[in-house]
Enzyme design. Structure first.
Site, PDB file in Angstrom:
ATOM      1  N   ILE A 113       4.369   1.357  -7.041  1.00  0.00           N
ATOM      2  CA  ILE A 113       5.690   1.288  -6.261  1.00  0.00           C
ATOM      3  C   ILE A 113       6.506   1.628  -7.669  1.00  0.00           C
ATOM      4  O   ILE A 113       6.707   1.297  -8.674  1.00  0.00           O
ATOM      5  CB  ILE A 113       6.202   0.031  -6.200  1.00  0.00           C
ATOM      6  CG1 ILE A 113       5.477  -0.658  -4.990  1.00  0.00           C
ATOM      7  CG2 ILE A 113       7.824   0.063  -5.819  1.00  0.00           C
ATOM      8  CD1 ILE A 113       5.652  -1.881  -4.293  1.00  0.00           C
ATOM      9  N   PRO A 114       7.124   3.211  -7.580  1.00  0.00           N
ATOM     10  CA  PRO A 114       7.278   3.925  -8.972  1.00  0.00           C
ATOM     11  C   PRO A 114       8.866   3.370  -9.196  1.00  0.00           C
ATOM     12  O   PRO A 114       9.563   4.464  -9.406  1.00  0.00           O
ATOM     13  CB  PRO A 114       7.261   5.128  -8.404  1.00  0.00           C
ATOM     14  CG  PRO A 114       7.745   5.409  -6.948  1.00  0.00           C
ATOM     15  CD  PRO A 114       6.871   4.034  -6.519  1.00  0.00           C
ATOM     16  N   CYS A 115       8.776   2.266 -10.049  1.00  0.00           N
ATOM     17  CA  CYS A 115      10.051   1.978 -10.622  1.00  0.00           C
ATOM     18  C   CYS A 115      10.606   2.761 -11.852  1.00  0.00           C
ATOM     19  O   CYS A 115      11.525   2.965 -12.124  1.00  0.00           O
ATOM     20  CB  CYS A 115      10.006   0.398 -10.895  1.00  0.00           C
ATOM     21  SG  CYS A 115       8.629   0.079 -11.924  1.00  0.00           S
ATOM     22  N   HIS A 116       9.397   3.413 -12.387  1.00  0.00           N
ATOM     23  CA  HIS A 116       9.895   4.259 -13.382  1.00  0.00           C
ATOM     24  C   HIS A 116      10.681   5.610 -13.233  1.00  0.00           C
ATOM     25  O   HIS A 116      11.206   6.308 -13.954  1.00  0.00           O
ATOM     26  CB  HIS A 116       8.336   4.810 -14.277  1.00  0.00           C
ATOM     27  CG  HIS A 116       7.386   5.428 -13.216  1.00  0.00           C
ATOM     28  ND1 HIS A 116       6.706   4.895 -12.408  1.00  0.00           N
ATOM     29  CD2 HIS A 116       7.293   6.775 -13.107  1.00  0.00           C
ATOM     30  CE1 HIS A 116       6.035   5.782 -11.750  1.00  0.00           C
ATOM     31  NE2 HIS A 116       6.246   7.123 -12.098  1.00  0.00           N
TER      32      HIS A 116
END
Length: 150
Positions: A113-116
């Site tokens: 889950i690409p919070c970056h």
């Protein structure tokens, strides 16, 4: 609950699964259980780090509040190499940007889950995983979003 530790360019990562879905990704050493969902997650992460995968197709379950799940669902929609701001997500969810920041920081399954890919309006914002912002920068560069960092 089962877990599988994998080596990555960012150090050891441990995936946790429960009832057939990935529920956590943490920067730490862990067990080497071998369930189908953990082995598939390991293969997809290896391909991501090798540069041959841009989209993850895995059963993920965010164990958290309804708000946490909403923020994570929105982050999952951010494409490889793309970024949005905390404010963009805040507008989409009709909540304050600070709440979105807390939701990003509480993401239990980073990278998958690409919070970056979520940035501040005038800065990179934070990153709560091991290595902090340096890890976020590495992930963004890996995805070809490095032009944002200049």
């Amino acid at each position: 609950m089962t877990e599988r530790m994998i080596e990555s360019p960012l150090g050891p990562l441990t995936l946790t699964a429960r009832e057939g879905a990935i529920t956590r990704l943490e920067w730490r050493r862990g067990a080497r259980d071998a369930t189908s969902e953990l082995l598939e997650a390991e293969a997809q992460l290896a391909a991501y780090f090798d540069g041959t995968r841009e989209v993850f197709d895995l059963p993920l379950r965010v164990e958290g509040s309804e708000f946490q799940r909403r923020v994570c669902d929105r982050m999952r929609a951010i494409g490889f190499g793309e970024t949005v701001t905390y404010g963009d997500i805040a507008r989409d969810l009709d909540v304050p940007a600070q709440a979105v920041g807390a939701g990003c920081g509480g993401n239990p399954i980073p990278i998958l889950i690409p919070c970056h890919r979520v940035l501040g309006a005038a800065s990179l914002g934070g990153f709560s995983a091991a290595g902090g912002v340096e890890t976020k920068v590495w992930l963004l560069r890996h995805e070809g979003a490095a032009g944002l960092l200049i």
